[in-house]
Design a protein around this motif. Structure first.
Motif, PDB file in Angstrom:
ATOM      1  N   GLN A 230      22.709  16.409  19.476  1.00  0.00           N
ATOM      2  CA  GLN A 230      21.647  17.036  18.683  1.00  0.00           C
ATOM      3  C   GLN A 230      22.017  17.196  17.209  1.00  0.00           C
ATOM      4  OE1 GLN A 230      20.774  20.573  20.880  1.00  0.00           O
ATOM      5  NE2 GLN A 230      19.348  19.519  22.224  1.00  0.00           N
ATOM      6  N   LYS A 231      23.291  17.357  16.925  1.00  0.00           N
ATOM      7  CA  LYS A 231      23.684  17.622  15.538  1.00  0.00           C
ATOM      8  C   LYS A 231      24.038  16.340  14.779  1.00  0.00           C
ATOM      9  CE  LYS A 231      25.417  22.270  15.876  1.00  0.00           C
ATOM     10  NZ  LYS A 231      26.624  23.073  15.925  1.00  0.00           N
ATOM     11  N   ARG A 233      23.427  12.505  13.164  1.00  0.00           N
ATOM     12  CA  ARG A 233      22.379  11.643  12.630  1.00  0.00           C
ATOM     13  C   ARG A 233      22.636  10.228  13.170  1.00  0.00           C
ATOM     14  NH1 ARG A 233      20.384   9.031   7.608  1.00  0.00           N
ATOM     15  NH2 ARG A 233      22.478   8.690   6.819  1.00  0.00           N
ATOM     16  N   GLN A 269      31.492  18.509  12.628  1.00  0.00           N
ATOM     17  CA  GLN A 269      30.409  19.459  12.909  1.00  0.00           C
ATOM     18  C   GLN A 269      29.219  19.237  11.971  1.00  0.00           C
ATOM     19  OE1 GLN A 269      30.770  20.676  15.884  1.00  0.00           O
ATOM     20  NE2 GLN A 269      30.419  22.808  15.313  1.00  0.00           N
ATOM     21  N   ASP A 270      29.551  19.056  10.678  1.00  0.00           N
ATOM     22  CA  ASP A 270      28.494  18.802   9.698  1.00  0.00           C
ATOM     23  C   ASP A 270      28.594  17.370   9.219  1.00  0.00           C
ATOM     24  OD1 ASP A 270      27.472  21.405   9.670  1.00  0.00           O
ATOM     25  OD2 ASP A 270      29.211  22.042   8.473  1.00  0.00           O
TER      26      ASP A 270
END
Ligand SMILES: Nc1ncnc2c1ncn2[C@@H]1O[C@H](COP(=O)(O)OP(=O)(O)OP(=O)(O)O)[C@@H](O)[C@H]1O
Ligand SMILES: [Mg+2]
Length: 374
Positions: A230-231, A233, A269-270
């Motif tokens: 989900q996180k 791209r 995470q990001d």
């Protein structure tokens, strides 16, 4: 005794050879530059290596494609000065378009065209890929025997243990029921693990049909976007003219689900990014070690992530079962990938550095006749 030596004369060719078609048939990348160092020609393999077309690159200086400090330029200089071919093995080619690769470079002056130079780049990895794939196959085989054993020796007694716990539960106190539940939950967990391994002992011949690999990848991407990814791209870079793969759709979904899951788990995470891409590789025939056969695996499906990469010491064992660095991992994902791709007659390999790990799966295509094009 005397032998009469007869020499067969070559038949005059019907039509002159099309040099461009010949160059395009080669799996090594060929670039021709003129006396000023401008690109004159690229064969199909070079277009693919540099992910660009001849139309776009013709006339550009070679330095647009390859950094000026590359050892290639000193090889070109040597070849020009001595007017003879030079080659170097194991050169690091690191360009924006290709990423880092190890290649053998051969540079030859084109005597009929003064000043022009023909450059051949041969990727090392093909032989190594095959070697590594053989190791993966052995790994997959050792799991096959073990999973057959597990199914017999573990799963059957487990169902007995579970049944006994359920019987005990009927007359057990509240406190003891916690324990009987624990027995049932744990036996279920082990059964699931054994089930997951059953794919390794499945000896039925693989049912293969023409599969649209883009549909498979879209399905996997959708599953990932709604679950573990989900996180992340997702970026898709598909070759729309890709022919069908000769394969088993469900098993290929499993393969790419495992690769995409690993990629998503490796992402930061990001800003996590997973690139799914497909490409057609012209005429790559790979010799299978230990046999005369050569396999034609022109379809390449890649799953790339921008995670920390695979630790170097893990590399040689990556496809072995039970190799994991994750607290809850089983280490069966890549062993399963190796087994399924092996059953498909394909190859899986990886390249990994910090922020760029790619798993590439090479697969056979469907030929015009009904069988595989191998
Ligand atoms: N894209 C990747 N980036 C970094 N490390 C990876 C990547 N893919 C696999 N690995 C490493 O390889 C190990 C084995 O992967 P594999 O998929 O076989 O098992 P797992 O992911 O640990 O467990 P499971 O797939 O059963 O949940 C991983 O634990 C991880 O350390
Ligand atoms: Mg995994």
């Amino acid at each position: 005794m005397k032998f009469a030596l007869t020499r067969k004369r070559a038949q005059p060719a019907q039509t002159p050879l099309d040099a461009q078609a010949v160059l395009n048939a080669l799996s090594m990348a060929i670039i021709v530059v003129d006396g000023q160092g401008a690109i004159r020609h690229l064969n199909a393999a070079a277009e693919q290596l540099f992910e660009s077309s001849l139309g776009h690159l013709e006339g550009m200086p070679l330095t647009e494609l390859i950094p000026e400090d590359s050892p290639l330029f000193s090889l070109i200089h040597q070849a020009r000065t001595n007017d003879c071919p030079v080659s170097e093995y194991g050169v690091n080619l690191d360009t924006l378009r290709t990423g880092p690769r190890t290649v053998t470079i051969q540079v030859s002056p084109v005597s009929e065209e003064p000043g022009s130079i023909a450059i051949a780049l041969h990727e090392h990895s093909i032989a190594m890929k095959i070697g590594r794939q053989m190791i993966h196959r052995n790994a997959a085989r050792s799991v096959t025997a073990m999973s057959a054993m597990l199914a017999h020796e573990v799963k059957n007694p487990l169902s007995g243990i579970r049944g006994a716990a359920q019987l005990l539960e009927q007359n057990a106190s509240e406190d003891d029921r916690v324990l009987t539940h624990l027995i049932c939950d744990e036996t279920d967990r082990i059964c699931q693990l054994v089930d997951r391994m059953e794919v390794f002992s499945d000896k039925r011949p693989l049912e293969r049909e023409p599969v649209n690999i883009h549909r498979v990848l879209e399905h996997v991407r959708r599953l990932a976007e709604n679950g573990f990814g989900q996180k992340v791209r997702f970026i898709e870079a598909y070759d729309p003219s890709l022919p069908m793969v000769l394969g088993n759709r469900d098993q290929l979904i499993q393969v790419f689900l495992n690769l995409v899951k690993n990629a998503a788990e490796a992402c930061p995470q990001d800003g996590g990014e997973v690139v799914l891409s497909t490409a057609y590789q012209h005429g790559v025939r790979l010799a299978v070690p230990g046999s005369d056969s050569r396999v034609h695996l022109p379809l390449v499906v890649s799953v790339q992530d921008n995670g920390n990469g695979i630790p170097e010491d893990l590399g040689p064992h990556l496809f072995d079962p039970f190799v994991t660095t994750k607290p809850k991992g089983s280490g069966l994902g890549l062993a399963m990938v190796a087994k399924i791709i092996d059953d498909h007659g394909g190859i899986v390999e990886f390249d990994s550095q910090h922020r760029r790990t790619v798993f590439r799966v090479y697969l056979p295509m469907v030929s015009n006749e009904s069988g595989a094009d191998i």
